[in-house]
Scaffold this active site. Structure first.
Site, short mmCIF file in Angstrom:
data_model
loop_
_atom_site.label_atom_id
_atom_site.label_comp_id
_atom_site.label_asym_id
_atom_site.label_seq_id
_atom_site.Cartn_x
_atom_site.Cartn_y
_atom_site.Cartn_z
N GLU A 23 0.79 -1.22 0.00
CA GLU A 23 0.00 0.00 0.00
C GLU A 23 0.83 1.28 0.00
O GLU A 23 0.79 2.06 0.98
CB GLU A 23 -0.96 0.00 1.20
CG GLU A 23 -1.89 -1.20 1.23
CD GLU A 23 -2.96 -1.11 2.32
OE1 GLU A 23 -2.85 -0.28 3.22
OE2 GLU A 23 -3.93 -1.90 2.25
N GLU A 61 -5.20 -8.74 0.71
CA GLU A 61 -5.86 -8.44 1.98
C GLU A 61 -7.34 -8.20 1.75
O GLU A 61 -7.72 -7.47 0.83
CB GLU A 61 -5.30 -7.16 2.65
CG GLU A 61 -3.95 -7.31 3.30
CD GLU A 61 -3.47 -6.02 3.95
OE1 GLU A 61 -4.31 -5.21 4.40
OE2 GLU A 61 -2.24 -5.82 4.00
#
Ligand code: FCB
Length: 450
Positions: free
Chosen positions: A168, A355
């Site tokens: 991220e 995720e």
């Protein structure tokens, strides 16, 4: 009535994900250096309840037991991150072999359990010593990251085939350097944009070195947090605002990686705050990768808002829908939408959901069990959207639930529980939640009962 099962393709992999700082603890053991998160947590007011990751789930010492639990859950794969300051306590220079020894033990134990490791190199815990030199805003950090990737892959590359460079980069860039709600708590848009460019460049550089150190089994990728951006109304202003948000969150990272260019609308919008790009940077950033990791939690609903100077927009919270404990809207269809969109716009890359999961206020019942019905519902509804995407041609090869166990949720400390396994922090006792048992069934059947 015969049970109906949505079957996943043969070879589809199921796992869980974690990150070093969120679970390991042992913050200063065996030669580990300080990270920006060790520092951040020590500043009062930064983390809810003054929590910090010094001990966390004590996974550094309990990893063998945790791998037994992974086996009980029948996981095929496990995604974890390596703490850079364990390997290079100062971020560069002298290597700490004991740090590498730990990850070697972890990898070997996983392989013995028949679980394939997916290794993330950077999940937010930069060595503090590098932060003192400017951290990710300093272009030299790109080279240090490359050296770190080289050393780790030299030691583990014969056993680790799947590497994720960054987790991220949007969060590191903007939550770390613009809103400043996460480490290293900097609040400057030009810095955040510069950081995003350096993170992407370091991704490209790491890909080159991991490729060199790898073999025919090596598979390389990056994990992005992606969300569809929906306009709050049909108005032209709201639609344009949603497009800007999409540029800011999604295209700013996807375009350079897959198209070798930053989105033009965003370059214009950022103007003189945009990062300085040197010759060859974009070529390096767009080095060929083997997969994209997608982290999906929710969608974003966006309206135009002239009071907001930065992008001229604000986020809207839809009513009449459900929310998790993180106050994020439960919107499973967004997973299908984002996967399909990447498939269409970026040349059908192979993807993993690296995720997906949800926090709820789990309680241990009088029988000592955790019956987390809301999480079961959340996960199943998202699995079904992934299934639908595959049926519609999306190349999705695996799914990692966030998270294996409850852990340190960054600035929210231990207040949010995301695990398939409950962690009682004072005793470090683990209890597999009902969602964990549900997941085991899904994995064993390679499908979901509908
Ligand atoms: C993601 C992070 C992960 C975890 C989940 C809830 O943004 O990658 O570490 O905190 O959110």
């Amino acid at each position: 009535m015969a049970e109906k099962i949505a079957k996943f393709p043969h070879g589809f992999i199921w796992g869980t994900a974690t990150a070093a700082y969120q679970i390991e603890g042992a913050w200063n053991e065996d030669g580990k250096g300080e990270s920006i998160w060790d520092r951040f947590c020590r500043i009062p007011g930064n983390v809810q309840d003054g929590d910090r990751g010094d001990i966390a789930c004590d996974h550094y010492h309990l990893y063998r037991d945790d791998i037994k639990l992974m086996k009980t859950l029948s996981l095929n794969v496990y995604r974890f991150s390596i703490a850079w300051p364990r390997i290079f306590p100062q971020g560069k220079g002298g290597i700490n072999q004991r740090g590498l020894d730990f990850y070697e033990r972890l990898v070997d134990e996983l392989l013995d359990a028949g679980i394939e490791p997916f290794v993330t190199l950077y999940h937010w815990d930069l060595p503090q010593a590098l932060q003192e030199e400017g951290g990710w805003a300093n272009r030299d950090t790109v080279g240090y990251f490359k050296d770190y990737a080289a050393q780790v892959s030299k030691r583990l590359g014969d056993r680790v085939h799947y590497w994720i460079t960054h987790n991220e980069p949007w969060v590191t860039s903007f939550a770390g350097h613009h809103s400043g709600i996460l480490a290293p708590r900097i609040k400057s848009l030009p810095t955040a944009l510069k950081v995003s460019h350096h993170l992407l460049l370091s991704h490209g550089e790491a890909v080159a070195v991991l490729r060199d150190n790898g073999d025919e089994k090596t598979r390389l990728g990056i994990t992005l947090n992606l969300s569809p951006a929906h306009p709050a109304s049909e108005s032209k202003e709201d639609k344009e605002a949603a497009t800007r948000f999409d540029g800011y969150l999604n295209r700013w990272f996807l375009d350079p990686i897959y198209k070798g260019s930053y989105p033009e609308d965003m370059m214009i919008l950022y103007g003189d705050k945009a990062p300085k790009i040197r010759a060859q940077d974009l070529e390096r950033i767009s080095a060929k990768i083997d997969f994209l990791g997608v982290n999906y939690y929710s969608r974003q609903v966006i309206k135009a808002d002239t009071k907001e100077a930065f992008l001229g927009l604000s986020q809207v919270k839809p009513a009449d829908t459900e929310y998790t404990e993180m106050d994020s809207e439960i919107y499973p269809a967004g997973l299908y939408e984002i996967l399909k969109r990447i498939h269409n716009d970026y040349d059908a890359p192979l993807m993993y959901i690296t995720e997906n999961g949800a926090a709820f206020s789990d309680k241990i019942d009088k029988n000592g069990q955790v019956n987390d019905k809301s999480r079961i519902k959340y996960l199943k509804s998202h699995f079904l959207q992934a299934h639908k995407a595959i049926e519609d041609g999306v190349k999705l090869s695996g799914y990692f639930v966030w998270s294996l166990m409850d852990n340190f949720e960054w600035a929210l400390g231990y207040s949010k529980r995301f695990g398939l396994i409950y962690v009682d922090y004072p005793t470090q006792k683990r209890i597999i939640k009902a969602s964990g048992w549900m997941y085991k069934k899904v994995i064993e059947k390679n499908g979901i009962e509908i």
